[in-house]
Structure formats: C-alpha cells, structure tokens
Design an enzyme around this catalytic site. Structure first.
Site, PDB file in Angstrom:
ATOM      1  N   ARG A  42      -7.731  19.736  10.258  1.00 48.25           N
ATOM      2  CA  ARG A  42      -8.774  18.887   9.669  1.00 48.25           C
ATOM      3  C   ARG A  42      -8.423  17.407   9.837  1.00 48.25           C
ATOM      4  NH1 ARG A  42     -12.298  20.550   5.755  1.00 48.25           N
ATOM      5  NH2 ARG A  42     -11.937  18.691   4.504  1.00 48.25           N
ATOM      6  N   ARG A  70      -3.695  10.044  15.870  1.00 49.57           N
ATOM      7  CA  ARG A  70      -4.072   9.051  16.878  1.00 49.57           C
ATOM      8  C   ARG A  70      -2.853   8.299  17.390  1.00 49.57           C
ATOM      9  NH1 ARG A  70      -8.092   8.145  12.822  1.00 49.57           N
ATOM     10  NH2 ARG A  70     -10.075   9.074  13.439  1.00 49.57           N
ATOM     11  N   ARG A 119      -8.410  27.332  -5.885  1.00 49.89           N
ATOM     12  CA  ARG A 119      -7.660  26.200  -6.381  1.00 49.89           C
ATOM     13  C   ARG A 119      -8.650  25.297  -7.101  1.00 49.89           C
ATOM     14  NH1 ARG A 119      -6.067  21.737  -4.377  1.00 49.89           N
ATOM     15  NH2 ARG A 119      -7.346  21.871  -2.516  1.00 49.89           N
ATOM     16  N   ARG A 122      -2.993  12.353  -5.402  1.00 52.83           N
ATOM     17  CA  ARG A 122      -3.522  11.066  -4.957  1.00 52.83           C
ATOM     18  C   ARG A 122      -4.087  10.269  -6.129  1.00 52.83           C
ATOM     19  NH1 ARG A 122      -8.019  13.746  -0.819  1.00 52.83           N
ATOM     20  NH2 ARG A 122      -8.733  15.316  -2.246  1.00 52.83           N
ATOM     21  N   GLU A 159      -5.331  12.498  -9.372  1.00 51.75           N
ATOM     22  CA  GLU A 159      -5.806  13.860  -9.070  1.00 51.75           C
ATOM     23  C   GLU A 159      -4.627  14.833  -9.056  1.00 51.75           C
ATOM     24  OE1 GLU A 159      -8.440  14.226  -5.625  1.00 51.75           O
ATOM     25  OE2 GLU A 159      -7.463  16.118  -5.113  1.00 51.75           O
ATOM     26  N   TYR A 177     -14.284  26.274   3.408  1.00 51.17           N
ATOM     27  CA  TYR A 177     -13.934  24.893   3.164  1.00 51.17           C
ATOM     28  C   TYR A 177     -14.977  23.969   3.807  1.00 51.17           C
ATOM     29  CZ  TYR A 177      -9.936  21.661   2.502  1.00 51.17           C
ATOM     30  OH  TYR A 177      -9.077  20.677   2.085  1.00 51.17           O
ATOM     31  N   ASP A 218     -17.403  20.855   4.421  1.00 52.03           N
ATOM     32  CA  ASP A 218     -17.695  19.483   4.031  1.00 52.03           C
ATOM     33  C   ASP A 218     -19.184  19.404   3.706  1.00 52.03           C
ATOM     34  OD1 ASP A 218     -15.233  18.207   4.116  1.00 52.03           O
ATOM     35  OD2 ASP A 218     -15.316  17.964   6.282  1.00 52.03           O
TER      36      ASP A 218
HETATM   37  P1  FAD Z   1     -20.844  23.119  -5.305  1.00 46.41           P
HETATM   38  O1  FAD Z   1     -20.984  21.657  -5.140  1.00 46.41           O
HETATM   39  O2  FAD Z   1     -19.557  23.649  -5.840  1.00 46.41           O
HETATM   40  O3  FAD Z   1     -22.056  23.642  -6.205  1.00 46.41           O
HETATM   41  C1  FAD Z   1     -22.117  24.959  -6.719  1.00 46.41           C
HETATM   42  C2  FAD Z   1     -22.823  24.878  -8.046  1.00 46.41           C
HETATM   43  O4  FAD Z   1     -23.088  26.202  -8.522  1.00 46.41           O
HETATM   44  C3  FAD Z   1     -21.996  24.192  -9.131  1.00 46.41           C
HETATM   45  O5  FAD Z   1     -22.722  23.131  -9.702  1.00 46.41           O
HETATM   46  C4  FAD Z   1     -21.725  25.313 -10.146  1.00 46.41           C
HETATM   47  O6  FAD Z   1     -21.679  24.841 -11.486  1.00 46.41           O
HETATM   48  C5  FAD Z   1     -22.934  26.215  -9.927  1.00 46.41           C
HETATM   49  N1  FAD Z   1     -22.697  27.592 -10.349  1.00 46.41           N
HETATM   50  C6  FAD Z   1     -21.683  28.415  -9.979  1.00 46.41           C
HETATM   51  N2  FAD Z   1     -21.803  29.610 -10.615  1.00 46.41           N
HETATM   52  C7  FAD Z   1     -22.912  29.547 -11.373  1.00 46.41           C
HETATM   53  C8  FAD Z   1     -23.548  30.461 -12.259  1.00 46.41           C
HETATM   54  N3  FAD Z   1     -23.055  31.691 -12.489  1.00 46.41           N
HETATM   55  N4  FAD Z   1     -24.664  30.068 -12.899  1.00 46.41           N
HETATM   56  C9  FAD Z   1     -25.181  28.823 -12.695  1.00 46.41           C
HETATM   57  N5  FAD Z   1     -24.611  27.905 -11.869  1.00 46.41           N
HETATM   58  C10 FAD Z   1     -23.490  28.268 -11.214  1.00 46.41           C
HETATM   59  N6  FAD Z   1     -17.130  16.937   1.530  1.00 46.41           N
HETATM   60  C11 FAD Z   1     -17.317  15.884   2.358  1.00 46.41           C
HETATM   61  O7  FAD Z   1     -18.164  15.945   3.250  1.00 46.41           O
HETATM   62  N7  FAD Z   1     -16.602  14.713   2.184  1.00 46.41           N
HETATM   63  C12 FAD Z   1     -15.669  14.566   1.200  1.00 46.41           C
HETATM   64  O8  FAD Z   1     -15.049  13.498   1.081  1.00 46.41           O
HETATM   65  C13 FAD Z   1     -15.440  15.679   0.330  1.00 46.41           C
HETATM   66  N8  FAD Z   1     -14.521  15.581  -0.649  1.00 46.41           N
HETATM   67  C14 FAD Z   1     -14.340  16.645  -1.472  1.00 46.41           C
HETATM   68  C15 FAD Z   1     -13.395  16.515  -2.483  1.00 46.41           C
HETATM   69  C16 FAD Z   1     -13.190  17.563  -3.353  1.00 46.41           C
HETATM   70  C17 FAD Z   1     -12.186  17.397  -4.442  1.00 46.41           C
HETATM   71  C18 FAD Z   1     -13.913  18.781  -3.205  1.00 46.41           C
HETATM   72  C19 FAD Z   1     -13.680  19.932  -4.140  1.00 46.41           C
HETATM   73  C20 FAD Z   1     -14.848  18.907  -2.205  1.00 46.41           C
HETATM   74  C21 FAD Z   1     -15.072  17.856  -1.327  1.00 46.41           C
HETATM   75  N9  FAD Z   1     -16.025  17.934  -0.318  1.00 46.41           N
HETATM   76  C22 FAD Z   1     -16.219  16.865   0.531  1.00 46.41           C
HETATM   77  C23 FAD Z   1     -16.843  19.158  -0.128  1.00 46.41           C
HETATM   78  C24 FAD Z   1     -18.146  19.141  -0.915  1.00 46.41           C
HETATM   79  O9  FAD Z   1     -17.881  19.007  -2.300  1.00 46.41           O
HETATM   80  C25 FAD Z   1     -18.868  20.468  -0.633  1.00 46.41           C
HETATM   81  O10 FAD Z   1     -19.209  20.591   0.734  1.00 46.41           O
HETATM   82  C26 FAD Z   1     -20.161  20.641  -1.429  1.00 46.41           C
HETATM   83  O11 FAD Z   1     -20.056  20.222  -2.748  1.00 46.41           O
HETATM   84  C27 FAD Z   1     -20.522  22.113  -1.430  1.00 46.41           C
HETATM   85  O12 FAD Z   1     -21.741  22.284  -2.108  1.00 46.41           O
HETATM   86  P2  FAD Z   1     -22.094  23.702  -2.730  1.00 46.41           P
HETATM   87  O13 FAD Z   1     -23.484  23.593  -3.210  1.00 46.41           O
HETATM   88  O14 FAD Z   1     -21.754  24.780  -1.766  1.00 46.41           O
HETATM   89  O15 FAD Z   1     -21.059  23.890  -3.922  1.00 46.41           O
HETATM   90  N1  UDP Z   2      -2.575  16.851   3.774  1.00 49.59           N
HETATM   91  C1  UDP Z   2      -1.243  16.490   3.717  1.00 49.59           C
HETATM   92  N2  UDP Z   2      -0.924  15.215   3.345  1.00 49.59           N
HETATM   93  C2  UDP Z   2      -1.860  14.295   3.018  1.00 49.59           C
HETATM   94  C3  UDP Z   2      -3.227  14.670   3.090  1.00 49.59           C
HETATM   95  C4  UDP Z   2      -3.552  15.953   3.480  1.00 49.59           C
HETATM   96  O1  UDP Z   2      -0.361  17.300   3.967  1.00 49.59           O
HETATM   97  O2  UDP Z   2      -1.499  13.154   2.685  1.00 49.59           O
HETATM   98  C5  UDP Z   2      -2.899  18.239   4.166  1.00 49.59           C
HETATM   99  C6  UDP Z   2      -3.318  19.098   2.962  1.00 49.59           C
HETATM  100  O3  UDP Z   2      -2.787  20.397   3.139  1.00 49.59           O
HETATM  101  C7  UDP Z   2      -4.832  19.121   3.082  1.00 49.59           C
HETATM  102  C8  UDP Z   2      -5.035  19.082   4.590  1.00 49.59           C
HETATM  103  O4  UDP Z   2      -3.980  18.248   5.079  1.00 49.59           O
HETATM  104  O5  UDP Z   2      -5.405  20.266   2.530  1.00 49.59           O
HETATM  105  C9  UDP Z   2      -6.373  18.561   5.038  1.00 49.59           C
HETATM  106  O6  UDP Z   2      -6.603  17.261   4.489  1.00 49.59           O
HETATM  107  P1  UDP Z   2      -8.023  16.823   3.936  1.00 49.59           P
HETATM  108  O7  UDP Z   2      -7.983  15.391   3.583  1.00 49.59           O
HETATM  109  O8  UDP Z   2      -9.047  17.304   4.892  1.00 49.59           O
HETATM  110  O9  UDP Z   2      -8.063  17.734   2.629  1.00 49.59           O
HETATM  111  P2  UDP Z   2      -9.035  17.752   1.371  1.00 49.59           P
HETATM  112  O10 UDP Z   2      -8.661  16.576   0.551  1.00 49.59           O
HETATM  113  O11 UDP Z   2     -10.435  17.735   1.889  1.00 49.59           O
HETATM  114  O12 UDP Z   2      -8.634  19.003   0.735  1.00 49.59           O
END
Ligand code: FAD
Ligand code: UDP
Length: 384
Positions: A177, A181, A255, A286, A309, A356, A358
């Site tokens: 992921r 560079r 997780r 972070r 976090e 996983y 995005d």
């Molecule tokens: P979710 O956003 O998890 O939505 C699912 C929803 O279903 C939730 O609101 C939950 O409450 C609801 N739900 C579950 N079970 C039930 C139930 N039984 N009844 C009613 N409601 C329910 N993507 C990026 O492109 N860029 C980023 O920088 C990025 N950073 C991220 C950082 C973190 C910490 C995380 C966890 C994810 C990140 N993502 C990022 C990914 C992004 O969050 C997901 O792609 C996106 O939120 C997925 O949407 P979803 O609808 O599948 O799931």
């Molecule tokens: N990772 C790492 N060091 C860092 C940042 C990321 O080892 O400083 C690893 C970690 O296992 C992570 C993966 O690289 O799950 C991919 O990073 P990304 O930023 O895509 O992870 P996210 O924050 O979306 O989980």
C-alpha cells in the site's frame, strides 16, 4: 412512510450505504430506508467541528480522499468540492523526523549519505535480503525491498502496534500500500486526484442522503428491527459479514482504534497533519493535527487540537480493520458462499466484504452493486 413499508433497506450510513441510497432514490426514484446504529451518519468518514477551536476533525482517524478512478471522481464531486490539500506524512524515529513513506531524503538522512536517484538501486541492493521465491508476508516483502535496517526502524514495530500480530502473519499487500520513491517526492499517494471535502465529510454525507425519499434511522441496530421490515425488501448490508450470519462459522477478527483528543495552547503543535511513531516503546501509532487538513480555513492563532491514535484488537463492538490472516480468509470464504446463495441481499463495504477498501474503492463498489445487481432487477423476492 412506516419502516415496515420500504422495499429498499440499507444497513449502515457509511460510503457504501449512502452512495447506494443516493442511487436508489435518484435513479430508481424509490423510497429507501437507511438504518444506522451510531448516532450519526457517515460511518468511519464522519467529521465534526471542534466546538472550542472551530477546527474540523475526523472522529475515526484522518481521512484523505484520493483516487485515479475518473468515474468515482466525477460522481463524488457532484456532492462536494475538494480543497487542495496534499497528504504528506512524517515519521518520528529516535526523536528525529523523517519523510515517510521512504524516499531519497529518508534514506540519505537515515544512513547519512548523499545519494543521487540513480545510485539508490545499487545502494538498496547492498541492504536487501532476498527471499526464496516470491515474498510470502509483510516482513519478507519489506526486507527484500528495503533491507532489515529500514524495516526495523520504520515498519516492524509500527506494524506490530497497529495490527497486534507478527508481521510475518500479514500479507505482502499491506506493505505494498505504501509507495517507495528514489527521489525527493514526499507525497503519500500516487493518485491523480486528492483532497479533503471543503465543508467536511459529514456535509458530503448530508448531500448524498438529502433526497426526501431517503429516511435515515439513527441509533438503530438492524438486528433489533429486522423482524419489522418487509420480508421481500432488497437489502444492502454494510455491517460485518460474520455478524449477519450470527457467527455460525465463528468470529472474524478485527482491529479497532482508540483516539485521545487534546486541545493545546499553541497555533501549530507539530507542523504537519500526521506524524507516525514507529518505535515499540511509544504506545500510540500516530498523532493527528487536523488543522493542517484545511490550509484554506482561518483557524485560531493560539489553539490547536491533536489526536493520538492507539490501535487495539476489537472485542466485537466497533470493528474498523479486517485482519488478513489465513484463518480469517477461510472463515470469510464460508460466509461468502452463504451470501452468494441469498437473493436480493447484498453484503458489502469494508465490513461486509472484509476488505481494506479506501474511500474511492468503497464508492466504486457501491456504484457497481447498484449498476450490475440492483438496477437490472425489477421484482425483489427474497426474505430479509
Ligand atoms: P463504514 O464507514 O465502516 O460504515 C459502516 C456503517 O455501518 C457504520 O456507520 C456502522 O455503524 C454501520 N453498521 C454496522 N452494523 C450495523 C448494524 N447492525 N445496524 C446498523 N448499522 C450498522 N480511506 C481513504 O480513502 N483515505 C483515508 O485516508 C482513509 N483513512 C482511514 C483511516 C481509518 C482509521 C480507517 C478505519 C479507514 C480509513 N479509510 C480511508 C477507509 C474508509 O474509512 C473506508 O473506505 C470507508 O469508510 C468504508 O465505508 P463503509 O460504508 O464500507 O464502512
Ligand atoms: N506502516 C508502517 N509504518 C508506518 C506507516 C505504515 O509500518 O509508519 C505499515 C502498517 O502495517 C500499515 C501499512 O504500512 O498497515 C500500510 O500503511 P497505510 O498508511 O496504508 O495504512 P492505514 O493507516 O491505511 O492502515
């Protein structure tokens, strides 16, 4: 309209659920019920304004929108405009700050060299530890590409903190992921487009769900109201797939994250939106400083917010990340086989596909489900 009357029912108001709801309401012109167990829409993309400072922050971790998918980009911009933010991450190792992911500046600083781009490959060859065949896991992938020193410093302990498993149990895809560079490009993403919604993610979700035909029920668990819903409704479920089948084959492992927010009396705490902490003895992974996500906004000169976090195993209440270990893939296969037999029930999203994704991938998945599965069908027939 009463909840018993809806022919389209969506579980979850994250991107998967909200995009599908928007399509059904606007393209099929049908009423849609969205059931959300949290007290807000938006899933993990949810953003809010900190009342003390006015700073927009992302409650479930910094979310940067990025994509090279033109269809997704054109679709999502109908509901928001994006600012010009470009994501750059720093990593703090032994009290020194390095650009991350690894680029030429990281290598030169870490090894105290002055390499030119064309010298990097040769230098890395002196560090790399090739493995037999193709790398089978995160650690092998990292060591075969960057060698053990960089792996130990920037990846190993961060990954253990983040995933709470030995990196040898994680697939190489997680390492892939991250870009590498051999020049000074310090952008986190390769994608063609990126940014943060100017008015925040929650505003984007409000627009996706704005149609009067969409009814959103917050604070409602699908499993508690399921018996009230129309038996032949088309169901789009974006919760955890193992929960949908009542864990009949066992529980998938997930997780989750814990966030600790603090207001600090200074304009700029760390000079960047995210700094990673890859060392084992620092408990958080972070620190986010959300003011940097909106360089276009006027924020206070004397206050900022920071969010530490922490990563932890999910105990079943708030799953965020699927854990791609072999046993989970086996269980997932069993659940997916069951899901494929259901008619008119679509289980998807990060939790439903146990993938996983995005944001752009989730939107793409929602559009695909709508276009290839929901749109073509005319007579929903399966029991909820
Ligand atoms: P979710 O956003 O998890 O939505 C699912 C929803 O279903 C939730 O609101 C939950 O409450 C609801 N739900 C579950 N079970 C039930 C139930 N039984 N009844 C009613 N409601 C329910 N993507 C990026 O492109 N860029 C980023 O920088 C990025 N950073 C991220 C950082 C973190 C910490 C995380 C966890 C994810 C990140 N993502 C990022 C990914 C992004 O969050 C997901 O792609 C996106 O939120 C997925 O949407 P979803 O609808 O599948 O799931
Ligand atoms: N990772 C790492 N060091 C860092 C940042 C990321 O080892 O400083 C690893 C970690 O296992 C992570 C993966 O690289 O799950 C991919 O990073 P990304 O930023 O895509 O992870 P996210 O924050 O979306 O989980």
């Amino acid at each position: 309209m009463d909840i018993t009357e809806y022919s389209y029912v969506i579980v979850g108001s994250g991107l998967l659920g909200s995009v599908t709801a928007e399509r059904i309401a606007n393209q099929l012109n049908q009423p849609v019920l969205v059931i959300e167990k949290r007290d807000h829409i938006g899933g993990n993309c949810y953003s809010a304004t900190d009342p003390a400072t006015g700073i927009e922050y992302h409650r479930y971790g910094t979310h940067i929108f990025h994509t090279s998918n033109e269809k997704v980009w054109n679709y999502i911009r109908r509901f928001t405009s994006f600012n010009t933010y470009r994501h750059k991450v720093l990593s703090c190792y032994k009290d020194r700050i390095y650009p991350f992911p690894i680029n030429l500046a990281t290598i030169n600083q870490f090894f105290d060299r002055n390499l030119k781009p064309q010298e990097v490959e040769h230098f890395l060859n002196t560090l790399r530890q090739p493995v037999k065949g193709t790398p089978a896991n995160f650690e092998e992938q990292a060591i075969s590409l960057l060698g053990p020193e960089l792996y130990e410093a920037f990846f190993k302990h961060y990954t253990i903190k983040q995933w709470q498993v030995d990196p040898r149990q994680l697939p190489p895809a997680i390492f892939n992921r991250l870009p590498f560079r051999n020049n000074y490009d310090d952008n986190y993403f390769f994608d063609r487009w990126q940014g943060i919604p100017e008015k925040g993610y929650t505003d984007l979700f409000q627009r996706l769900l704005a149609d009067k035909k969409i009814k959103v029920l917050l604070n409602t668990d699908f499993f508690e109201v399921r018996h009230l819903l129309k038996k032949d409704a088309c169901l789009i479920y974006s919760g955890p797939i193992d929960r949908f089948f009542d864990y009949k084959y066992g529980k998938l492992s997930w997780r989750t994250l814990r966030f600790e927010q603090e207001t600090v009396d200074t304009e700029d705490y760390q000079g960047n939106s995210v700094i990673n902490f890859p060392e084992a003895d620092i408990p958080y992974t972070r620190i986010h400083e959300p003011r940097h996500l909106h360089p276009e906004k006027e924020y206070p000169k004397d206050k900022t917010i920071i969010i530490r976090e922490y990563s932890l195993a999910d105990r079943g209440d708030d799953p965020y990340y699927p854990i791609a270990a072999a046993e989970n893939q086996r269980l997932l296969g069993l659940y997916q086989k069951e899901a494929a037999q259901l008619n008119n029930v679509f289980i998807s999203g990060r939790l439903g596909d146990y993938k996983y994704y995005d944001m752009h991938q989730t939107i793409d998945r929602a559009l695909e489900i709508f276009e290839t599965r929901i749109l073509p069908q005319t007579h929903p027939i399966h029991a909820v």
